[in-house]
Design a protein around this motif. Structure first.
Motif, PDB file in Angstrom:
ATOM      1  N   HIS B 706       0.251  -1.098  -0.276  1.00 11.18           N
ATOM      2  CA  HIS B 706       0.260  -0.462  -0.292  1.00 11.18           C
ATOM      3  C   HIS B 706       0.584   1.042   0.017  1.00 11.18           C
ATOM      4  O   HIS B 706       0.712   1.937  -0.263  1.00 11.18           O
ATOM      5  CB  HIS B 706      -0.618   0.264   1.098  1.00 11.18           C
ATOM      6  N   ALA B 707       1.589   1.710   0.278  1.00  8.97           N
ATOM      7  CA  ALA B 707       2.764   2.445   0.949  1.00  8.97           C
ATOM      8  C   ALA B 707       3.454   3.031  -0.505  1.00  8.97           C
ATOM      9  O   ALA B 707       3.564   4.215  -1.061  1.00  8.97           O
ATOM     10  CB  ALA B 707       4.016   2.027   1.735  1.00  8.97           C
ATOM     11  N   THR B 708       3.679   1.609  -1.158  1.00 10.68           N
ATOM     12  CA  THR B 708       4.387   1.857  -2.648  1.00 10.68           C
ATOM     13  C   THR B 708       3.573   2.492  -4.061  1.00 10.68           C
ATOM     14  O   THR B 708       3.764   2.842  -4.493  1.00 10.68           O
ATOM     15  CB  THR B 708       4.884   0.273  -3.036  1.00 10.68           C
ATOM     16  N   MET B 709       2.176   1.569  -3.376  1.00 11.28           N
ATOM     17  CA  MET B 709       1.171   2.243  -4.574  1.00 11.28           C
ATOM     18  C   MET B 709       0.974   4.176  -3.985  1.00 11.28           C
ATOM     19  O   MET B 709       0.865   5.068  -4.867  1.00 11.28           O
ATOM     20  CB  MET B 709      -0.569   1.422  -4.123  1.00 11.28           C
ATOM     21  N   PHE B 710       0.665   4.227  -2.690  1.00  8.78           N
ATOM     22  CA  PHE B 710       0.915   5.798  -2.319  1.00  8.78           C
ATOM     23  C   PHE B 710       2.053   6.530  -2.734  1.00  8.78           C
ATOM     24  O   PHE B 710       1.776   7.648  -3.305  1.00  8.78           O
ATOM     25  CB  PHE B 710       0.577   5.903  -0.866  1.00  8.78           C
ATOM     26  N   ALA B 711       2.915   6.330  -2.406  1.00 12.94           N
ATOM     27  CA  ALA B 711       4.936   6.106  -3.685  1.00 12.94           C
ATOM     28  C   ALA B 711       3.898   6.657  -4.904  1.00 12.94           C
ATOM     29  O   ALA B 711       4.699   7.666  -5.664  1.00 12.94           O
ATOM     30  CB  ALA B 711       5.264   6.210  -2.942  1.00 12.94           C
ATOM     31  N   PHE B 712       3.397   5.596  -5.382  1.00 16.60           N
ATOM     32  CA  PHE B 712       3.169   6.038  -6.533  1.00 16.60           C
ATOM     33  C   PHE B 712       1.925   6.629  -7.449  1.00 16.60           C
ATOM     34  O   PHE B 712       1.124   6.609  -8.233  1.00 16.60           O
ATOM     35  CB  PHE B 712       3.220   4.722  -7.650  1.00 16.60           C
ATOM     36  N   GLY B 713       0.998   7.461  -6.522  1.00 11.65           N
ATOM     37  CA  GLY B 713       0.308   8.422  -6.700  1.00 11.65           C
ATOM     38  C   GLY B 713      -1.398   7.421  -6.665  1.00 11.65           C
ATOM     39  O   GLY B 713      -2.552   8.396  -6.298  1.00 11.65           O
ATOM     40  N   VAL B 714      -0.943   6.783  -5.747  1.00  3.70           N
ATOM     41  CA  VAL B 714      -1.930   5.568  -6.013  1.00  3.70           C
ATOM     42  C   VAL B 714      -3.185   6.111  -4.458  1.00  3.70           C
ATOM     43  O   VAL B 714      -2.584   6.145  -4.156  1.00  3.70           O
ATOM     44  CB  VAL B 714      -2.629   4.027  -6.234  1.00  3.70           C
ATOM     45  N   LYS B 715      -4.611   6.399  -5.007  1.00  2.00           N
ATOM     46  CA  LYS B 715      -5.192   6.987  -4.068  1.00  2.00           C
ATOM     47  C   LYS B 715      -5.643   5.774  -2.692  1.00  2.00           C
ATOM     48  O   LYS B 715      -5.740   4.842  -3.455  1.00  2.00           O
ATOM     49  CB  LYS B 715      -6.816   7.444  -4.618  1.00  2.00           C
ATOM     50  N   VAL B 716      -5.726   5.795  -2.081  1.00  2.00           N
ATOM     51  CA  VAL B 716      -6.314   5.872  -0.531  1.00  2.00           C
ATOM     52  C   VAL B 716      -7.336   4.627  -0.884  1.00  2.00           C
ATOM     53  O   VAL B 716      -8.047   3.797  -0.782  1.00  2.00           O
ATOM     54  CB  VAL B 716      -6.503   5.969   0.273  1.00  2.00           C
ATOM     55  N   ARG B 717      -8.640   5.373  -1.870  1.00  2.00           N
ATOM     56  CA  ARG B 717      -9.893   4.713  -2.054  1.00  2.00           C
ATOM     57  C   ARG B 717      -9.704   3.392  -3.311  1.00  2.00           C
ATOM     58  O   ARG B 717      -9.882   3.423  -2.879  1.00  2.00           O
ATOM     59  CB  ARG B 717     -10.499   5.809  -3.164  1.00  2.00           C
ATOM     60  N   LYS B 718      -8.457   3.771  -4.129  1.00  2.00           N
ATOM     61  CA  LYS B 718      -8.069   2.477  -5.047  1.00  2.00           C
ATOM     62  C   LYS B 718      -7.784   1.837  -4.706  1.00  2.00           C
ATOM     63  O   LYS B 718      -7.646   0.551  -4.580  1.00  2.00           O
ATOM     64  CB  LYS B 718      -7.363   3.473  -6.360  1.00  2.00           C
ATOM     65  N   ALA B 719      -6.294   1.671  -3.061  1.00  2.00           N
ATOM     66  CA  ALA B 719      -5.917   0.933  -2.329  1.00  2.00           C
ATOM     67  C   ALA B 719      -7.178   0.079  -1.600  1.00  2.00           C
ATOM     68  O   ALA B 719      -6.721  -0.981  -1.378  1.00  2.00           O
ATOM     69  CB  ALA B 719      -4.946   1.918  -1.504  1.00  2.00           C
ATOM     70  N   LEU B 720      -8.232   0.937  -1.167  1.00  2.00           N
ATOM     71  CA  LEU B 720      -9.052   0.303  -0.986  1.00  2.00           C
ATOM     72  C   LEU B 720      -9.501  -0.783  -0.957  1.00  2.00           C
ATOM     73  O   LEU B 720     -10.405  -1.918  -0.906  1.00  2.00           O
ATOM     74  CB  LEU B 720      -9.861   1.528  -0.489  1.00  2.00           C
ATOM     75  N   ARG B 721      -9.976  -0.162  -2.986  1.00  2.00           N
ATOM     76  CA  ARG B 721     -11.016  -0.863  -3.425  1.00  2.00           C
ATOM     77  C   ARG B 721     -10.187  -2.515  -3.659  1.00  2.00           C
ATOM     78  O   ARG B 721     -10.878  -3.519  -3.484  1.00  2.00           O
ATOM     79  CB  ARG B 721     -11.062  -0.435  -4.561  1.00  2.00           C
TER      80      ARG B 721
END
Lengths: 232, 807
Positions: B706-721
């Protein structure tokens, strides 16, 4: 200027327990520059990288990246900023273990919404024959090249690298640095954080930090060296 | 010493870091162990309570009934008991008069007209001394009430209809009597009048009064028909019974001697307690199995997260035994908490079950103390499971080379192998599935953990569905094509032209009257034998006839068995069954056996109902005779009007809607279902806890991604999805497994366990769509939505810190 930091400070905690990680940072980085941020552990170099990449926020000062004042940006704008402007390469790679090498690269494109072709990017980092391997089936150097390919697939203009050779042997590390240098030559701004002074010899500029302050900023001492001349 | 202090401190930090999960796992264990203790201990406290209550109110050891419908002069039975050879073995004896009646307890708010019995006992000298009474409200009768129009109402009947502690009711013959209180006596601890089919407190009222009053109300002055006696300690009951039967055989009146074991109410409580317990035990095992399975998985995953630290410790030369202490200390904390919560939950379940039983069965004494012994046994299991669950990953970590244990978790994934992978259009769409595939064992354990609770949930709900479906089927069968039909019972057999029958027909609210016969008997085949109620009615042209599920009703002599009866007897249409039935012989009746073909079967789940065409009444030598009437009210007349109008007729003992039997059955099931309802709430909570814990542990396992995703600009909403998609897949798989397991559980409970504990009730495997929807909602929606509970933690994630973690 692609990166503009003015009078930036970063403090953690409050009162007597407050720790100043960055203080009075003034930094300008333009396209095509290969900048090495050098300093010992605890000097604030990773914090600087995180502030530029909007993973962390400055306590004071101005941080403008690619024309965006990220100190005033909303949470949503920061997510968009990370997706479209910067890309990270980590010391411990942080690849997705559930995705193949090519898919990890494609993830970079998907996250940024770019049209990069994962196969082409993989080929550009010399991993055309490893596209369908999962991370645990790759060596450390190969994993870092996949991480670079993932960053490249975003097509974002700024490459932020945190100790990219920290877990690699010398030969592999050199290959990775060559790849990064190529990216700077291609017009990207490359910011490499390291404690390895030898690496700074290949940079266009070396920004040296100590106790959160920039103590020097200029070309490497003794002039820019070729990657092949590096030793550590 | 220093090391152990450090380990204690470290594990305390672990506990603080993971306290929501530790607490939730402990509650999962608590629900399993507490629920198990609550369910499996009912036999113990019910038995103790029953024994104490029967002793307190001195239930009879032996009872003498004079021949059906006959009475003898008061003192006659006492004289026999006083003079028979084993008289010294008798501690106390009392004559009674038990007379059938109708009870009108109607108020402005409701019509209450039911069958009942007046039980007249000797209240002199502080009596009765055998089968005495306990008052719950109002007062007990005493010697001064002898002959007065005063009774005590049976407690459960009064409670069912919410009748005031004192007031006035009417009994047969339009007599008004005052009730001075609500009481119980051993034969009425649960309402199961002998010779009646499926009577309960909803359909039968016990009226307890003095002997003189009973004689007066029944118009039988100086008469008794019943004697109850207790024996001195150590007396041989069967020997005394034999002596008594011999003495009575010499008397000029017919009589029968019964033991308390022949009393339906007594056996319903004392025998059925074991049968109930068999079902509760099965449910308890499933509950603890589900909870333990889920807890095992969650603790296992928690301990697995320490695998790398164990590897580091091994690399530093620390002994595996010492390294195992820390994860085991976390297990110990979970175990202690689990036992503590388990005690609380066990007390809660115990109290809930006690509330259900004490409200349904009014005993003078209830001993519902917490079952310490049972709980200690099950607490030992609850205490052991956390250690076992963490021991396995710890053992796996310490038996491999340190370098293997040190490997980052994501690199130890062996579920995925590179090859010619198909190109994916979007990596976000494959990530959740790959994550599940790369940790197949963990995925399987998680699926099984969630499925275990869903299995139990569906099992519990499915059993309720099956029971209610059976009751509904019985009701549909009773109603049939004549929903307004009213069943009228007569006090004895009458010619169809008798004035008592004509009087019913003459009632203004009655349109059509059809005479029927209802007699007791039994059916037998080579496979088995059981008692039945034989109903003879006009099956072809009558106002109502049963549904024929196989075969057909013809003019040929034969019987229509319940589907369940045919299955148990191992008979098909066309086979021959042995029917034991009464045969009128002059003015009395005797039982004979007839071999009759099975003409067909009917779908009623009540195994004991056998239908025959009234044309076969000759076989019973009862042509032109009736003891029960099917009545259709006049258009515009309600059942209550028919009841009111027929009530004063002396020969009529009950006037009830045809659904009265199924109402009684439904009422009888309330006891078990009340307990199930308590458990279902607990299981729903269990499933929620498991879903939350799974999501929380998944979040920790995926923190770096998740942290990697956030570093790449992936939004929390998408990570939650993505997390929700992963949970959704887990939920779907767990739901499928849970549904299959639950269906198997319902099948086993209805087709195996309950066929032994409730042989007279035919249950089909029924799972309502609502049940599937509830299970699916729990398994799919709740599990998929569980990651939403972690949104706050995701938003607050220290992204740089998580990314820099060197796994």
């Amino acid at each position: 200027m692609l990166i503009e930091m003015k009078d930036v400070a970063k403090r953690y905690g409050e009162g007597p327990l407050a720790v100043t990680a960055l203080d009075d940072i003034e930094l300008l980085v333009d396209r095509g520059e290969f900048v090495v941020v050098l300093g010992p552990s605890g000097s604030g170099k990773t914090t600087l990288l995180n502030v530029v990449g909007a993973l962390d926020t400055a306590s004071d000062g101005l941080v403008r990246v690619n024309g965006v004042d990220i100190t005033r940006a909303s949470r949503r704008e920061l997510f968009d900023f990370r997706a479209r402007t910067v890309c990270f390469i980590f010391q411990s790679f942080n690849l997705f273990p559930g995705l193949t090498a090519a898919e990890n690269v494609q993830f970079g494109a998907d996250a940024a919404g770019s049209d990069a072709d994962a196969s082409e990017v993989m080929a550009s980092v010399g991993l055309a024959d490893k596209m369908d391997r999962f991370p645990h089936e790759l060596s450390g150097g190969e994993q870092q090249r996949v991480a670079i390919a993932r960053a490249l697939a975003t097509k974002n203009p700024i490459l932020l690298c945190d100790e990219p050779t920290g877990e690699l042997d010398f030969r592999t590390g050199v290959q990775i640095l060559e790849l990064l240098q190529d990216q700077a030559a291609a017009g990207r701004a490359v910011l490499v954080v390291t404690h390895n002074r030898e690496i700074s010899r290949m940079a266009d500029r070396v920004v040296e930090l100590s106790n959160g302050r920039i103590v020097s900023d200029g070309p490497p001492v003794g002039g820019k060296a070729a990657v092949a001349d590096l030793h550590w | 010493m220093k090391t152990s202090r450090l380990l204690l401190k470290w594990s305390w930090r672990d506990l603080r870091a993971h306290w929501p999960k530790v607490t939730a796992i402990a509650i999962v264990i608590a629900i399993g162990t507490g629920g198990y203790a609550g369910l499996t201990s009912t036999t113990e406290w019910r038995t103790v309570s029953y024994d104490a209550s029967y002793a307190e109110l001195a239930m009879y050891d032996l009872r003498i009934d004079t021949a059906s419908g006959s009475t003898v002069d008061q003192g006659t039975l006492q004289a026999v008991v006083a003079s028979f050879p084993a008289a010294a073995s008798v501690a106390a004896s009392e004559e009674r008069l038990v007379a059938p009646t109708q009870v009108d307890a109607s108020t402005d708010a409701q019509t209450v007209l039911v069958r009942g019995a007046i039980v007249g006992s000797d209240f002199s000298q502080g009596g009765p001394h055998v089968n005495s009474y306990h008052a719950f409200s109002g007062r007990l009768l005493n010697e001064a009430d002898s002959g007065a129009p005063a009774v005590m109402l049976e407690r459960t009947f009064a409670t069912f209809y919410d009748i005031a502690p004192t007031g006035t009711i009417e009994v047969s013959g339009g007599r008004s009597v005052d009730f001075v209180g609500q009481a119980t006596t051993p034969e009425y601890f649960t309402v199961a009048p002998e010779g009646e089919m499926f009577m309960s407190e909803a359909t039968f009222a016990g009226l307890f009064t003095t002997l003189a009053t009973a004689q007066e109300l029944a118009a039988l002055p100086g008469q008794v028909n019943n004697l109850v006696l207790t024996l001195v300690p150590g007396a041989d009951r069967d020997a005394v019974k034999t002596e008594l039967e011999a003495a009575l055989a010499e008397q000029p009146f017919g009589s029968t001697v019964f033991t308390r074991d022949d009393n339906l109410s007594y056996t319903a409580l004392t025998t059925d307690v074991d049968q109930d317990q068999a079902m509760f035990n099965a449910l308890a095992f499933l509950l603890i199995g589900g909870a333990v399975g889920a807890a095992f998985n969650l603790i296992h995953r928690l301990a697995e997260q320490q695998r790398r630290e164990i590897g580091v410790g091994m690399a530093l030369g620390v002994s595996p035994r010492l390294l195992a202490i820390r994860p085991l200390l976390v297990s110990a904390q979970i175990a202690v908490l689990g036992v503590l919560f388990g005690v609380m939950f066990g007390v809660f379940i115990g109290n809930a079950m006690a509330t259900v039983f004490t409200s349904l069965i009014p005993l003078p004494t209830w001993e519902t103390a917490f079952p310490v012994a049972v709980f200690m046994r099950v607490a030992a299991i609850g205490f052991f499971i956390p250690f076992l669950a963490s021991a396995i990953p710890v053992w796996r970590a310490v038996r491999v080379a340190p370098i293997e244990a040190i490997k980052p978790m994501h690199l130890t994934a062996v579920g995925l192998r590179g090859g010619k992978a198909r190109r994916v259009r979007n990596t976000f769409s494959v990530l959740p599935f790959r994550n599940l595939r790369r940790a197949r064992r963990r995925t399987a354990l998680t699926v099984l953990g969630i499925a275990a609770s869903l299995t139990v949930l569906m099992g519990f709900l499915g059993i309720m569905d099956s029971v209610f479906e059976a009751v509904d089927t019985a009701e549909r069968e009773s109603v049939g094509s004549a929903p307004d039909r009213v069943a009228v019972s007569l006090d004895t057999f009458y010619p169809v032209t008798a004035p008592q029958v004509v009087a019913v027909q003459a009632a203004e609210s009655v349109d059509v009257v059809e005479p029927t016969l209802r007699v007791g008997g039994s059916v037998a085949s080579a496979a088995t034998e059981f008692e039945v109620f034989i109903e003879l009615a006009d099956m072809r042209n009558g106002m109502w006839s049963p549904t024929v599920s196989s075969g057909e009703l013809t003019e040929q002599a034969g019987v229509l068995l319940a589907d369940k009866a045919a299955t148990d007897l191992n008979l098909s249409v066309g086979d021959t069954v042995t029917l034991r039935h009464p045969l009128r012989d002059g003015l009395s009746y005797r039982f004979v056996e007839s071999r009759l073909p099975v003409l067909g079967t009917h779908p009623s789940p009540l195994r004991s109902i056998v239908y025959m065409d009234l044309g076969q009444a000759g076989m019973l030598n009862m042509t032109g005779i009736t003891n029960a009437l099917n009545v259709l009210p006049e258009t515009g007349s309600a059942t209550a009007q028919v009841q009111q109008e027929l009530f004063p007729l002396g020969a009529v003992t009950s006037v009830q809607s045809v659904t009265a039997v199924t109402d009684a059955v439904r009422d009888a099931f309330d006891q078990i279902l009340g307990v199930l309802r308590v458990m279902i709430v607990a299981i729903l909570f269990l499933a929620l806890l498991i879903a939350f814990n799974t999501a929380a542990i998944n979040l920790e396992a995926r923190a770096r991604e998740h942290a990697t995703m956030f570093a790449f600009g992936v939004k929390v909403r998408k990570a939650l999805r993505l997390a929700s998609t992963e949970s959704l897949v887990l939920g779907i798989a767990a739901t499928l497994v849970g549904l299959a397991g639950g269906f198997a559980m319902v099948w086993w409970m209805t087709q195996r366990l309950l066929t032994e504990t409730l042989p007279d009730f035919g249950l089909l495997v029924v799972v309502n769509p609502q049940t599937v929807a509830i299970v699916a909602a729990m398994g799919i929606l709740v599990v998929a939505a569980a990651p939403l509970l972690t949104v706050r933690r995701m938003r607050r994630m220290d992204v740089p810190g998580t990314l820099r973690l060197v796994e």
